[in-house]
Design an enzyme around this catalytic site. Structure first.
Site, PDB file in Angstrom:
ATOM      1  N   ASP A 211     -29.363 -11.307 -31.717  1.00  0.00           N
ATOM      2  CA  ASP A 211     -30.496 -10.908 -32.553  1.00  0.00           C
ATOM      3  C   ASP A 211     -31.016 -12.174 -33.232  1.00  0.00           C
ATOM      4  O   ASP A 211     -30.313 -13.194 -33.278  1.00  0.00           O
ATOM      5  CB  ASP A 211     -30.027  -9.872 -33.583  1.00  0.00           C
ATOM      6  CG  ASP A 211     -31.172  -9.326 -34.419  1.00  0.00           C
ATOM      7  OD1 ASP A 211     -32.302  -9.270 -33.908  1.00  0.00           O
ATOM      8  OD2 ASP A 211     -30.937  -8.980 -35.584  1.00  0.00           O
ATOM      9  N   ASP A 580     -26.719  -7.887 -36.524  1.00  0.00           N
ATOM     10  CA  ASP A 580     -26.313  -7.563 -37.892  1.00  0.00           C
ATOM     11  C   ASP A 580     -26.991  -6.319 -38.446  1.00  0.00           C
ATOM     12  O   ASP A 580     -26.775  -5.957 -39.595  1.00  0.00           O
ATOM     13  CB  ASP A 580     -26.619  -8.745 -38.822  1.00  0.00           C
ATOM     14  CG  ASP A 580     -28.116  -8.999 -38.960  1.00  0.00           C
ATOM     15  OD1 ASP A 580     -28.866  -8.651 -38.026  1.00  0.00           O
ATOM     16  OD2 ASP A 580     -28.538  -9.541 -39.993  1.00  0.00           O
ATOM     17  N   ASP A 584     -29.212  -2.635 -33.940  1.00  0.00           N
ATOM     18  CA  ASP A 584     -28.427  -3.245 -32.871  1.00  0.00           C
ATOM     19  C   ASP A 584     -27.242  -2.381 -32.454  1.00  0.00           C
ATOM     20  O   ASP A 584     -26.495  -2.761 -31.549  1.00  0.00           O
ATOM     21  CB  ASP A 584     -27.902  -4.625 -33.314  1.00  0.00           C
ATOM     22  CG  ASP A 584     -29.017  -5.583 -33.680  1.00  0.00           C
ATOM     23  OD1 ASP A 584     -30.006  -5.625 -32.933  1.00  0.00           O
ATOM     24  OD2 ASP A 584     -28.901  -6.271 -34.704  1.00  0.00           O
TER      25      ASP A 584
END
Length: 658
Positions: A211, A580, A584
């Site tokens: 990410d 995080d 996700d």
């Protein structure tokens, strides 16, 4: 709402009384407005303003007339309503769209609870190995029976001895020995594991998806500076530029704290003004947000002389919210004590400049813009227009948006910096040296993601980036793909020009005969979530070829992230995912090794959680995985060799002794 949530069905209308609550369903807002925390879905704990659905009386489907921005009218299940504001016609109202597992939260929960089962090759091979040893043991059993039957000796105990010698019972324990010690070492490095079996798989990882925001880069933005336009008649510090920074935003005050988009927050903090609610003393008809300058002369500001501002404050009267499709937002404001209205706009530089009078746009505008975007800065343009008061006071800003946002004066560029974490670049270089591929999967803007990938050395400076733009079928026109070089990529004879492939066969032929996969230059593909979805749906045969060279995926939804991980696994990659946010979760669960840098929702779905919020945990986990894998193999080899030697020796002794 919470008391009757189990009775809600699609089509029901419910009221929001302004109290905080967690939504039990997906609903579309038909009256009033709401401030919602969508951190559960997006991973970003930034309050989002939800507005009522336009054209509610239209017979057309509501998604049609709200286009791609329908999400800003929808209240999603599981998100928290922080504030509800009525429109003067009663309480805020919403219509139920979906309930239960059909909601956006339901999709996320399903992806966590019921992911596609992973069939690890390591354990498949281990099972085959044990079956092979068992076959040898059965042969030994038959051999023992034949020998001892021939000599009329009791064979039961001896036959079982030879069978167990071939298949060491300690092999399953040996496979976990390295895992146990690796888990202890990871704990000392503040990396915690809830699925120890996955540690061995970490040693086989050859691709890692990252990410961006909060993982590769810092959580927020920093205000780097301002480039005022030469045509701006009022110099800094006070003037329209400062007025735009103080008022052109969607910030809200919650629990005496200013909250909102990090870009808006950093821009506003640069002025050191404060936000207060409008009061009756202002004698303004609408429920407004009032921006009052701070009275503390000791405060340091981006503009040292800002506190010489000749106005008491600025009242925000109306807001045209930001739209990803329109790439801009505007506000209508009024200086307290004055009659004149001002329109301030901020947004993508190319978009904002198109609404400005060309004589106010600097001649070197595009060169300056390219200079800063190529260095990884995020650039926002500001514009201003004075509105003439009309007879009925506030009707000036009730005109159509297109009519109000015209003939603006270009004010300048606001330069923001989204800094990489100091650990990001060395870790990515270490992974590249180990021939472990890195991919960025983010919900951010595509151009920003490409720039960050370049600055982090995920894309080498000499490499070219090709933007893949795929479009859905429209009318009689089939689905199509366009290829274009991203800004900052040097053109060459090998680089393909912009081309559109109509139909799957033509697209495949064009891609296979291009020089993307051979030649002196290395290419990286970049695309957004919309293009990825079109590729999956209409050009699935091309997808593996593109994924082999794709590095940047932007504007990806949680479902698209999970789908990408699955497609990469189909190409025989062992995929690690590092993120995080709650958005996700699906990808973290789907990957062979999911690593969460947060102790919130993501840690529930992820097998690994790092208390240190940077990607240094990724090479550490791969090292420990390889160590555990090598140790497990070594112990299994030892036990197998020990058992086979014992098997052969015992068989020979049986033959000799009898």
């Amino acid at each position: 709402v919470s008391e009757i949530s189990r009775y809600l069905v699609p089509g029901d209308v419910f009221l929001l009384d302004g109290k905080k609550l967690s939504l039990p369903c997906d609903a579309v807002l038909i009256d009033g407005s709401c401030i919602v925390n969508e951190g559960m879905l997006t991973g970003e704990s930034i309050p989002v303003m939800k507005t009522l659905l336009p054209l509610t009386e239209s017979p057309e489907p509501w998604k049609t007339h709200s286009m791609e921005d329908y999400r800003r009218h929808v209240l999603f299940c599981g998100t928290e309503v922080i504030q509800a504001k009525s429109s003067g016609r009663g309480l805020t109202r919403a219509v139920v769209l979906q309930t239960g597992f059909n909601t956006a939260k339901g999709d996320l929960v399903r992806s966590i609870l019921y992911p596609r089962p992973l069939n690890f090759q390591l354990y498949r091979d281990a099972f085959k190995f044990i079956v092979g040893l068992s076959a040898i043991g059965v042969l030994g059993l038959i051999y023992t029976i034949c020998v001892f039957t021939y000599h009329n000796v009791n064979v039961v105990a001896m036959a079982l001895l030879l069978l167990t010698a071939a298949v060491p019972p300690a092999i399953p324990a040996a496979l976990t020995t390295g895992t146990v010690y690796a888990q202890r070492r990871l704990k000392k490095k503040k990396i915690f594991c809830i699925t120890p079996q996955r540690i061995n798989i970490c040693g086989q990882i050859n691709l890692v998806c990252f990410d961006k925001t909060g993982t590769l880069t810092e959580d927020g933005l920093d205000l780097w500076g301002i480039l005022p336009s030469e045509g701006s008649r009022t110099p800094l510090p006070w003037g329209p530029v400062c007025g735009a920074m103080a008022s052109c935003h969607s910030l809200v005050v919650l629990d005496k704290k200013i909250q909102g988009d990090p870009l808006d927050l950093k821009m506003f903090e640069g002025t050191h003004w404060v936000i207060q609610k409008g009061s009756d003393e202002l004698k303004l008809r609408m429920d407004l947000l009032c921006v009052i300058r701070e009275s503390n002369p000791q405060a340091t500001s981006l503009f040292p002389d800002l506190f010489q501002a000749p106005v008491e404050g600025i009242a925000i009267l109306h807001q045209f919210p930001f739209s990803s499709g329109l790439q801009r937002m505007s506000v209508v404001s009024q200086k307290i004590g004055e009659e004149q209205y001002d329109l301030y706009m901020k947004g993508a530089p190319e978009t904002v400049s198109s609404f400005c009078r060309q004589e106010t746009v600097p001649s070197d505008f595009l060169e300056e813009l390219k200079t800063y975007t190529s260095q990884g800065f995020r650039v926002i343009a500001l514009a201003h227009k004075s509105l003439v008061p009309r007879k009925h006071n506030h009707v000036s800003f009730l005109l159509p948006r297109e009519e109000v946002e015209s003939g603006l004066e270009f004010l300048g560029l606001l330069v923001m910096e989204n800094r990489l974490k100091p650990e990001t670049k060395p870790v990515l270089q270490e992974l590249a040296a180990a021939r472990i591929r890195s991919i960025m999967v983010t919900g951010d803007n595509l151009q920003t993601a490409v720039t960050v990938a370049r600055s982090a050395d995920m894309i080498h400076e000499a490499s070219k980036v090709i933007i893949v733009e795929a479009s859905e079928p429209e009318g009689s026109a089939p689905a199509s793909i366009a290829w274009r070089l991203a800004e900052g990529s040097k053109t060459s004879a090998a680089a393909p020009s912009v081309s559109t492939a109509k139909g799957r066969a033509e697209a495949q032929e064009r891609l296979l005969h291009t020089s993307l996969f051979h030649g002196s230059c290395h290419y990286h593909f970049a695309m957004n979530g919309k293009s990825y979805q079109v590729l999956v749906k209409h050009f699935y045969s091309l997808l593996p070829k593109i994924l082999l060279n794709a590095t940047v995926f932007a504007r990806m939804s949680p479902g698209q992230k999970s789908s990408l991980v699955e497609e990469l696994q189909k190409l025989d990659y062992y995929v690690g995912m590092c993120g995080d946010g709650a958005n996700d979760c699906g990808a973290l669960k789907m990957a062979h090794a999911g690593i969460s840098l947060s102790e919130q929702e993501a840690s529930v779905a992820s097998p690994f959680t790092s208390q240190i919020p940077n990607i240094q945990c990724v090479p550490e986990l791969i090292r420990e995985g390889r160590a555990a894998l090598v140790a497990s193999f070594a112990v299994v080899k030892y036990l197998t060799l020990y058992g086979l030697i014992q098997f052969v020796g015992t068989a020979l002794l049986f033959w000799v002794s009898v």
